[in-house]
Design a protein around this motif. Structure first.
Motif, short mmCIF file in Angstrom:
data_model
loop_
_atom_site.label_atom_id
_atom_site.label_comp_id
_atom_site.label_asym_id
_atom_site.label_seq_id
_atom_site.Cartn_x
_atom_site.Cartn_y
_atom_site.Cartn_z
N GLY A 52 -47.51 8.96 43.93
CA GLY A 52 -48.23 8.13 44.89
C GLY A 52 -49.57 7.61 44.43
O GLY A 52 -50.30 7.00 45.20
N HIS A 53 -49.92 7.85 43.18
CA HIS A 53 -51.18 7.34 42.64
C HIS A 53 -51.01 5.89 42.22
O HIS A 53 -49.92 5.44 41.90
CB HIS A 53 -51.64 8.19 41.46
N VAL A 54 -52.12 5.15 42.19
CA VAL A 54 -52.10 3.74 41.81
C VAL A 54 -53.24 3.47 40.84
O VAL A 54 -54.35 3.97 41.01
CB VAL A 54 -52.25 2.82 43.05
N ILE A 55 -52.95 2.67 39.80
CA ILE A 55 -53.98 2.24 38.87
C ILE A 55 -54.27 0.78 39.18
O ILE A 55 -53.37 -0.06 39.15
CB ILE A 55 -53.53 2.38 37.41
N TYR A 56 -55.53 0.47 39.50
CA TYR A 56 -55.93 -0.90 39.80
C TYR A 56 -56.65 -1.51 38.61
O TYR A 56 -57.46 -0.85 37.95
CB TYR A 56 -56.86 -0.95 41.02
N GLN A 57 -56.34 -2.79 38.36
CA GLN A 57 -56.98 -3.57 37.32
C GLN A 57 -57.40 -4.90 37.92
O GLN A 57 -56.83 -5.34 38.92
CB GLN A 57 -56.02 -3.82 36.16
N TYR A 58 -58.37 -5.55 37.29
CA TYR A 58 -58.82 -6.87 37.74
C TYR A 58 -58.34 -7.90 36.72
O TYR A 58 -58.57 -7.76 35.52
CB TYR A 58 -60.34 -6.92 37.86
N LEU A 59 -57.66 -8.94 37.21
CA LEU A 59 -57.12 -9.99 36.35
C LEU A 59 -58.03 -11.21 36.36
O LEU A 59 -58.59 -11.55 37.41
CB LEU A 59 -55.73 -10.40 36.84
N ASP A 60 -58.15 -11.87 35.22
CA ASP A 60 -58.97 -13.09 35.14
C ASP A 60 -58.41 -14.22 35.99
O ASP A 60 -59.14 -14.95 36.63
CB ASP A 60 -59.10 -13.56 33.69
N SER A 61 -57.09 -14.33 35.99
CA SER A 61 -56.45 -15.36 36.82
C SER A 61 -55.67 -14.69 37.95
O SER A 61 -55.09 -13.63 37.75
CB SER A 61 -55.51 -16.23 35.98
N PRO A 62 -55.67 -15.29 39.13
CA PRO A 62 -55.00 -14.68 40.27
C PRO A 62 -53.49 -14.60 40.08
O PRO A 62 -52.89 -15.49 39.46
CB PRO A 62 -55.36 -15.57 41.44
N ARG A 63 -52.92 -13.54 40.57
CA ARG A 63 -51.45 -13.42 40.50
C ARG A 63 -50.84 -14.33 41.56
O ARG A 63 -51.50 -14.74 42.52
CB ARG A 63 -51.02 -11.98 40.69
#
Length: 64
Positions: A52-63
């Motif tokens: 149930g863990h989640v790894i969040y990342q920030y993307l340069d361009s929106p998904r």
């Protein structure tokens, strides 16, 4: 985690201070509720992990 702590982590992701952030199962719902209300919501990517863990990342361009 409270709202201010979550905002701080998300800003660090956005500004490139950290590349990813691990969110525990217990913190997922509060974390997600803050993310979905941000203008740059589509720039965050969450990758589910076992337990149930989640790894969040920030993307340069929106998904999409």
């Amino acid at each position: 985690m409270n709202h201010e702590q979550i905002q701080e982590v998300l800003d660090q992701l956005k500004n490139g201070i950290i590349s990813e952030y691990h969110v525990s199962k217990d913190d997922f719902l509060p974390f997600r509720s803050v993310i979905v209300n941000r203008e740059d919501f589509k720039h965050f990517r969450g990758v589910a992990q076992r337990g149930g863990h989640v790894i969040y990342q920030y993307l340069d361009s929106p998904r999409s």
